[in-house]
Design a protein around this motif. Structure first.
Motif, PDB file in Angstrom:
ATOM      1  N   LYS A 495       0.796  -1.220   0.000  1.00  0.00           N
ATOM      2  CA  LYS A 495       0.000   0.000   0.000  1.00  0.00           C
ATOM      3  C   LYS A 495       0.832   1.275   0.000  1.00  0.00           C
ATOM      4  O   LYS A 495       0.383   2.320  -0.489  1.00  0.00           O
ATOM      5  N   ALA A 496       2.019   1.242   0.565  1.00  0.00           N
ATOM      6  CA  ALA A 496       2.773   2.469   0.814  1.00  0.00           C
ATOM      7  C   ALA A 496       3.509   2.958  -0.438  1.00  0.00           C
ATOM      8  O   ALA A 496       3.861   2.165  -1.320  1.00  0.00           O
ATOM      9  N   PHE A 497       3.741   4.282  -0.469  1.00  0.00           N
ATOM     10  CA  PHE A 497       4.516   4.895  -1.545  1.00  0.00           C
ATOM     11  C   PHE A 497       5.548   5.829  -0.934  1.00  0.00           C
ATOM     12  O   PHE A 497       5.290   6.504   0.062  1.00  0.00           O
ATOM     13  N   LEU A 498       6.699   5.887  -1.586  1.00  0.00           N
ATOM     14  CA  LEU A 498       7.777   6.775  -1.163  1.00  0.00           C
ATOM     15  C   LEU A 498       8.037   7.774  -2.283  1.00  0.00           C
ATOM     16  O   LEU A 498       8.076   7.408  -3.458  1.00  0.00           O
ATOM     17  N   VAL A 514       1.614  11.785  -3.182  1.00  0.00           N
ATOM     18  CA  VAL A 514       3.053  11.617  -3.358  1.00  0.00           C
ATOM     19  C   VAL A 514       3.733  12.922  -3.767  1.00  0.00           C
ATOM     20  O   VAL A 514       4.937  12.946  -4.034  1.00  0.00           O
ATOM     21  N   THR A 515       2.975  14.013  -3.829  1.00  0.00           N
ATOM     22  CA  THR A 515       3.549  15.327  -4.132  1.00  0.00           C
ATOM     23  C   THR A 515       4.221  15.881  -2.886  1.00  0.00           C
ATOM     24  O   THR A 515       3.701  15.761  -1.770  1.00  0.00           O
ATOM     25  N   GLY A 516       5.374  16.509  -3.064  1.00  0.00           N
ATOM     26  CA  GLY A 516       6.175  16.950  -1.919  1.00  0.00           C
ATOM     27  C   GLY A 516       5.976  18.387  -1.528  1.00  0.00           C
ATOM     28  O   GLY A 516       6.925  19.043  -1.101  1.00  0.00           O
ATOM     29  N   ASN A 517       4.769  18.914  -1.684  1.00  0.00           N
ATOM     30  CA  ASN A 517       4.483  20.300  -1.295  1.00  0.00           C
ATOM     31  C   ASN A 517       3.332  20.289  -0.295  1.00  0.00           C
ATOM     32  O   ASN A 517       2.188  20.016  -0.653  1.00  0.00           O
ATOM     33  N   SER A 530       0.014   5.819   4.427  1.00  0.00           N
ATOM     34  CA  SER A 530       1.303   5.142   4.239  1.00  0.00           C
ATOM     35  C   SER A 530       2.124   5.750   3.106  1.00  0.00           C
ATOM     36  O   SER A 530       2.846   5.032   2.405  1.00  0.00           O
ATOM     37  N   CYS A 531       2.002   7.046   2.916  1.00  0.00           N
ATOM     38  CA  CYS A 531       2.843   7.742   1.944  1.00  0.00           C
ATOM     39  C   CYS A 531       3.882   8.555   2.703  1.00  0.00           C
ATOM     40  O   CYS A 531       3.533   9.296   3.633  1.00  0.00           O
ATOM     41  N   LYS A 532       5.120   8.446   2.299  1.00  0.00           N
ATOM     42  CA  LYS A 532       6.192   9.135   3.006  1.00  0.00           C
ATOM     43  C   LYS A 532       7.112   9.804   1.999  1.00  0.00           C
ATOM     44  O   LYS A 532       7.241   9.355   0.868  1.00  0.00           O
TER      45      LYS A 532
END
Length: 842
Positions: A495-498, A514-517, A530-532
């Motif tokens: 399930k998780a995404f990095l 999953v966007t870093g803003n 579970s997204c980091k």
């Protein structure tokens, strides 16, 4: 009455000048009841208009005089009114006026200005010509807004044979289906006008209201129209003083009651007069006519008597517009007409809207685009456009240029954030789309084979790195990201995404996860769990996270464009690929913006010799004309996710793989993979980078340049602490910092925003800053840009940076000296006077 803080005029904040007469009436009666008649016994100056500067640069000044009589008293006692008016005129002439304008009721008595004109050494005007023009502009604007054709409407003109009503009837007679002239009696002038225009004279107002939906009223009696008597769908332009429509607010949603005869002063005019400030720059057109004549240095008597000259009406209106007077604002009962009220009214007109025989040109549409954009798409962006000039309305694009509605040409260094690698309206793309249309290619046929889609997928498989050979077509980059995330979950059962801080992958729920803003993510949380995120190019963090075995995929950009053109360290992507392979994590490379030749190779990852599990494309895949996105993956992974009858249709798109989009994609891919385009990208990128690196060494406002090919970012230095501290202290209460998120960052990045505006307005070059790093000016022209166009951009940028450095030095010096002086004043100890420290007389 004077504008003082005790005066009730402040309760009318935001309302039009016509409402003031109602307040004056109440105030006058209060003074009468209390025996206080001192304030209403003489003519006096109530306002000064100084430094009135039009957009053409013309200047004038003037005074406003108060005649101490109420509107009805002026009509009832014309002799007394004329005495007061003569006093006012003589006072104005003694002051130095060469032109005197009569306002509202004072323009009616005395032969509609003729009496005073015969007895005054200065020129006199009633202002009725511009009032008529402004009222008709209001009518035309309203009909345009609600899409009504006057030629199919019956228009009632109430107030004939008055000068404004008569002129309005003459000007409208050829533009509407039928004219009804409405007067109190069958007077000789009214009958003459009826014969001239072959129009019916109606002596009962209610009867006229039943027979017409467009009413223009300009009586001098007021209160002659009941809102309840209006037909549904009626538009009333009320020019009367006092107002002809009863009531102080709208009572119905199915009619529009608009103030006629009001205009906005030019934006160049400082609102330092009491009246201009109080009325937010909206003034009666009769006053506007006086000002326009003064700006033109034409002290001539105009608009006198009952018969207004129609040519003069059109002429004074055109002259007013040339000086920047605004006729476009619609007001109802003194308030700006709210968009929601206008829309509700429009919905009452179902079945009566104008139907066009052919699509309108974009040039015609642009005239209304800004208002409609604000009403129905994004009012904040429109407000920024109006107040800052950052946002333009473009009507044409060709190659590397954009054109606004006035024909001004702008060199485009944004290229649709990477969507226009081939420039605007590339002939090869338009030709491919036209061919598909001529062949009548099927638009969308689900569960069928589309030759264009199949061919484009095959061509992508030939050009993509590694074993990528299966394609899912979507409509955008965000949808391509969603497809990649879903496939990764389906294949890995994780399930998780990095992903990385500073990365940008779109704004749909999965892509945003999953966007870093954080600015984009936080308002819509919770997103996918579970997204980091880790720091970009942080190998140790990547290794530590992937070793947990919980991630379905690592999502990364070869260059973080929106993050500020951040380029990874050489070898990082290969190391990331190796870690993904070792931990069973899929590597998703997002080339939505970096792909299609932008960095000098068709895919940026080619320069890293990386073969991802999933490759994401969009933007310029559509050739700048069609929306299309694509997710590429290996046959093995696709078969694991969707390779049987039960699963092959688990993820689909209604419009994905449409004929026109894929035809454009084929043409774009053929061009963007050519040695000519890729070679030009490399050469122009080197030309830009070399010059930009030299500028970074030369100019203090610049920090560094980053990127590859024609995906470059120029980072500006933050404002100095001294200047930043000064601007923050402009708001001494500090409330703005709490109310506006990111306020300090916005101030700190001011140099980049300033460069963007100077390039746009001063040099006609269109640029933007990076969305997640406002210090970085993105330099992202079409890949077809030529050497001369790049030189033109560089020359403009050098001049812009010189200007920023010079003003920063000057401003910094001024602020620092003032700050030191203020500090010394505040910090200096107060010593008792002694012979040793007594101040000298110097």
């Amino acid at each position: 009455m004077q504008f003082t803080d005790q005066n009730r005029l402040f309760s009318l904040w935001g309302r039009d000048p016509l409402a003031v007469s109602t307040l004056l009436h109440k105030q006058y009666r209060l003074h009468q009841a209390s025996g206080d008649n001192e304030r209403t016994s003489e003519v006096r100056v109530i306002d000064e208009i100084t430094n009135f500067v039009s957009t053409s640069g013309a200047m004038t000044e003037g005074r406003l005089y108060e005649v101490p009589m109420l509107p009805q008293e002026i009509l009832d006692q014309p002799d007394r009114a004329l005495d007061y008016m003569l006093q006012a005129v003589h006072q104005a002439v003694d002051w130095g006026a060469s032109l005197v304008g009569l306002g509202s009721m004072t323009g009616i008595v005395g032969g509609r200005g003729q009496y005073l004109a015969d007895r005054c050494s200065a020129s006199v005007t009633t202002g009725n010509s511009l009032t008529t023009y402004a009222a008709l502009q209001t009518l035309y604007q309203a009909c345009e807004e609600v899409e009504l054709d006057l030629k199919s409407e019956t228009v009632a003109i109430v107030g004939v044979p008055g000068s404004i009503a008569t002129a309005a009837a003459r000007l409208l007679s050829a533009q509407c289906g039928k004219i009804l002239l409405v007067g109190r009696q069958a007077s000789s002038p009214a009958m003459k006008l009826s014969r001239e225009l072959q129009a019916e004279l109606v002596l009962d107002i209610d009867e006229a209201l039943k027979r017409s939906r467009i009413i223009v009223c300009a009586t001098s009696s007021g209160d002659c129209i009941h809102q309840s008597a209006l037909r549904p769908g009626s538009i009333v332009v009320d020019i009367g003083v006092p107002s002809d429509v009863r009531g102080s607010s709208p009572l119905r949603g199915d009619v529009l009651i608009l103030n006629g005869g009001l205009i906005g002063v030019p934006e160049s005019v400082p609102l330092d007069s009491k009246m201009l400030w109080f009325q937010h720059g909206m003034i009666p057109a009769c006053l506007g006519e006086t000002i326009v004549l003064a700006l033109e240095d034409r002290p001539e008597s105009l608009s006198l008597g009952r018969e207004l000259d129609l040519d003069s009406i059109q002429q004074i209106g055109a002259i007013a517009a040339s000086h920047g007077f605004d006729f476009s604002r619609l007001l109802s009962f003194g308030r700006e007409l709210e968009p929601e009220r206008l829309l509700k009214f429009q919905k009452q007109l179902t079945g009566r809207r104008r139907t066009a025989n052919a699509p309108e040109s974009i040039q015609n549409l642009s005239a209304r685009a800004e208002n409609w954009f604000a009403r129905h798409i994004n009012p904040v962006l429109q407000a920024m456009s109006h107040r800052t000039g950052f946002v333009k309305t473009f009507v044409r694009g060709e190659g590397a240029y954009l054109y606004d509605s006035k024909g001004r040409r702008y060199l485009d260094f944004v290229a649709g954030f990477g969507s226009l690698n081939l420039g605007h309206n590339s002939p090869s793309i338009t030709s491919a789309i036209q061919q598909a249309l001529q062949e009548q290619a099927p638009g969308f046929a689900q569960s069928a084979i589309n030759p264009y889609a199949a061919t484009l997928a095959h061509r992508l498989a030939q050009l993509a790195p590694g074993d990528l050979e299966m394609t899912f077509f979507a409509n955008s980059g965000s949808e391509a990201v969603e497809a990649g995330l879903k496939l990764a979950r389906r294949v890995t059962r994780r399930k998780a995404f990095l992903s990385c801080n500073g990365g940008y992958h779109g704004k749909t729920m999965g892509a945003l996860s999953v966007t870093g803003n954080e600015t984009y993510r936080e308002p819509f949380s919770p997103l996918l769990d579970s997204c980091k995120r880790i720091a970009y190019c942080d190998y140790d963090s990547l290794e530590r996270e992937l070793s947990t075995g919980q991630y379905a995929a690592f999502v990364v950009e070869p260059i973080q464009a929106e993050g500020g053109m951040n380029v990874p360290q050489r070898g990082f992507l290969r190391e990331a690929q190796a870690l993904c392979r070792a931990t069973g994590t899929l590597l998703i490379v997002d080339e939505v913006q970096t792909g299609m030749g932008r960095t000098g190779t068709l895919f940026a990852l080619e320069q890293e010799r990386v073969s991802p599990d999933i490759l994401l494309l969009a933007k310029s895949l559509g050739g700048g004309l069609m929306p299309i996105g694509a997710m590429l993956t290996t046959r093995e992974l696709w078969m694991k996710a969707y390779g049987n009858v039960q699963s092959f249709a688990l993820h689909t798109s209604t419009f994905g793989g449409g004929s026109l989009a894929c035809a454009a994609g084929l043409a774009a891919l053929n061009q963007l993979s050519s040695p000519e385009i890729l070679g030009n990208t490399v050469r122009r990128g080197e030309q830009l980078r070399t010059a930009l690196e030299e500028m970074c060494e030369r100019f203090q406002c610049l920090k560094e340049v980053r990127g590859r090919g024609l995906l470059l970012g120029l980072e500006f230095q933050p404002l100095s602490e001294t200047i930043l501290h000064h601007w923050k202290n402009v708001d001494r209460g500090g409330i703005t910092e709490f109310l506006v998120p990111g306020y300090e960052d916005s101030l700190s990045s001011f140099s980049a925003l300033r460069a963007m505006l100077v390039l746009l307005e001063g040099y006609s070059i269109y640029t933007q800053t990076a969305r997640s790093n406002p210090y970085v000016l993105r330099i992202q022209p079409p890949l077809t840009i030529d050497e001369e166009q790049v030189d033109s951009f560089l020359d403009a940028l050098r001049a812009t940076c010189e200007e920023i450095d010079a003003t920063d030095r000057m401003f910094g010096a001024i602020v620092s000296k003032n700050s030191v002086a203020e500090f010394e004043r505040n910090a200096a100890p107060v010593l008792p006077e002694t012979p040793d420290n007594t101040p000298s007389s110097k």
